[in-house]
Design a protein around this motif. Structure first.
Motif, mmCIF file in Angstrom:
data_model
loop_
_atom_site.group_PDB
_atom_site.id
_atom_site.type_symbol
_atom_site.label_atom_id
_atom_site.label_comp_id
_atom_site.label_asym_id
_atom_site.label_seq_id
_atom_site.Cartn_x
_atom_site.Cartn_y
_atom_site.Cartn_z
ATOM 1 N N LEU A 104 33.888 44.156 46.959
ATOM 2 C CA LEU A 104 34.556 42.991 47.537
ATOM 3 C C LEU A 104 35.402 42.281 46.481
ATOM 4 C CD1 LEU A 104 31.839 41.421 49.878
ATOM 5 C CD2 LEU A 104 33.972 42.550 50.543
ATOM 6 N N ALA A 105 34.895 42.238 45.247
ATOM 7 C CA ALA A 105 35.658 41.620 44.156
ATOM 8 C C ALA A 105 36.950 42.389 43.909
ATOM 9 C CB ALA A 105 34.808 41.581 42.885
ATOM 10 N N ARG A 106 36.862 43.704 43.958
ATOM 11 C CA ARG A 106 38.069 44.519 43.770
ATOM 12 C C ARG A 106 39.071 44.273 44.893
ATOM 13 N NH1 ARG A 106 38.232 51.066 44.241
ATOM 14 N NH2 ARG A 106 37.657 50.504 46.379
ATOM 15 N N LYS A 107 38.579 44.248 46.123
ATOM 16 C CA LYS A 107 39.459 44.052 47.272
ATOM 17 C C LYS A 107 40.105 42.673 47.248
ATOM 18 C CE LYS A 107 39.495 44.256 52.332
ATOM 19 N NZ LYS A 107 38.677 44.506 53.554
ATOM 20 N N ARG A 108 39.338 41.659 46.841
ATOM 21 C CA ARG A 108 39.838 40.283 46.867
ATOM 22 C C ARG A 108 40.857 40.015 45.768
ATOM 23 N NH1 ARG A 108 38.468 35.552 44.421
ATOM 24 N NH2 ARG A 108 36.732 36.510 43.297
ATOM 25 N N THR A 109 40.628 40.567 44.580
ATOM 26 C CA THR A 109 41.467 40.212 43.430
ATOM 27 C C THR A 109 42.407 41.319 42.965
ATOM 28 O OG1 THR A 109 39.827 40.980 41.811
ATOM 29 C CG2 THR A 109 39.627 38.703 42.602
ATOM 30 N N GLY A 110 42.105 42.552 43.343
ATOM 31 C CA GLY A 110 42.924 43.656 42.857
ATOM 32 C C GLY A 110 42.495 44.176 41.499
ATOM 33 N N GLY B 203 22.979 45.868 45.900
ATOM 34 C CA GLY B 203 22.493 44.537 45.564
ATOM 35 C C GLY B 203 23.154 43.920 44.347
ATOM 36 N N ILE B 204 24.013 44.684 43.657
ATOM 37 C CA ILE B 204 24.675 44.183 42.452
ATOM 38 C C ILE B 204 25.837 43.272 42.841
ATOM 39 C CG2 ILE B 204 26.011 44.818 40.409
ATOM 40 C CD1 ILE B 204 24.433 47.449 40.366
ATOM 41 N N VAL B 205 25.846 42.057 42.294
ATOM 42 C CA VAL B 205 26.908 41.100 42.600
ATOM 43 C C VAL B 205 27.413 40.460 41.307
ATOM 44 C CG1 VAL B 205 26.206 40.558 44.963
ATOM 45 C CG2 VAL B 205 25.129 39.351 43.054
ATOM 46 N N VAL B 206 28.643 39.953 41.367
ATOM 47 C CA VAL B 206 29.259 39.275 40.225
ATOM 48 C C VAL B 206 29.789 37.927 40.691
ATOM 49 C CG1 VAL B 206 29.841 41.339 38.899
ATOM 50 C CG2 VAL B 206 31.393 40.559 40.690
#
Length: 234
Positions: free
Chosen positions: A65-71, A99-102
């Motif tokens: 999700l972090a990759r998708k949101r920020t590129g 379960g890994i989140v940033v």
């Protein structure tokens, strides 16, 4: 593999696409091309020092999700985790890779503030793998061991400047990888080549007095000369 890592097939393929998880074979008919040990070790590494995160805490997000949101690419996110630029959490109720989140705010600092000029294809070095990632594929979990081997001039690699972080990295071409395998073996590569159990290999190598490759007392981890090792297994 998916169950062992706690990851969907889409996530496994995303990790492979960015060179973070290297399949043991490219044969299309093989349904499970990845090594389970590589996947579980990768997850365990990321979860080292992870803090517990509540299920409803929206200040954290998964890596995809972090990759998708920020590129920001997965490889850059993982590198930032390894360099402790961003914190890692484990979502309560989540297991394994899922379960890994940033932290959102920390990821935002990695994201480019404005569009960057495209990078020529030759700079991206297609078909190459970082020295640290290759080291893990051959069982050298301490990535410093393989990089030390490269720096000592014992196996070839290419110095490459990361296009975003501008840090110098070592990367291996297909020929560099072949060169390593022609000269060296590890227990992981011997298991794949011979089918022997790890303990059996250790016993055979010890019986033949095959020691780790350590010229002038330098410790490069569990790396052995192929010529000596093959003779011991005959």
């Amino acid at each position: 593999m998916r169950e062992a890592m706690g990851a969907t097939l889409r996530k496994l393929m995303a990790l492979e696409d960015e060179g973070l998880l290297i399949p043991r074979t490219r044969i299309a008919k093989i349904k499970n091309p990845w090594r389970v040990s590589d996947g579980t070790a990768f997850v365990a590494e990321l979860l080292t020092g992870a803090v517990p995160v509540g299920e409803g805490d929206n200040n954290w997000e998964t890596l995809l999700l972090a990759r998708k949101r920020t590129g920001v690419g997965l490889s850059d996110l993982i590198q930032a985790v390894r360099e402790e630029q961003i914190s890692v959490g484990q979502r309560m109720g989540g297991t394994g890779f899922h379960g890994i989140v940033v932290q959102n705010s920390q990821v935002d600092l990695l994201a480019p503030l404005r569009p960057k000029p495209s990078i020529p294809n030759e700079v991206l070095s297609p078909g190459e793998i970082s020295a640290a990632e290759f080291g893990r594929t051959v069982g050298l979990r301490d990535h410093g061991n393989f990089i030390a081997l490269v720096k000592a001039g014992q196996t070839p690699a290419l110095q490459h400047m990361h296009p975003r972080t501008k840090r110098v990295q070592y990367r291996l071409s297909a020929e560099d990888i072949s060169s390593f395998h022609r000269r060296f073996v590890t227990l992981t590569t011997l298991i794949e080549e011979t089918g022997y159990h790890r303990n059996t290999l250790k016993t055979l190598l010890a019986a033949a007095r095959v020691n780790r490759f350590s010229p002038d007392g330098h410790d490069f981890g569990p790396v052995y000369l192929r010529e000596e090792s093959v003779k011991a297994l005959k």
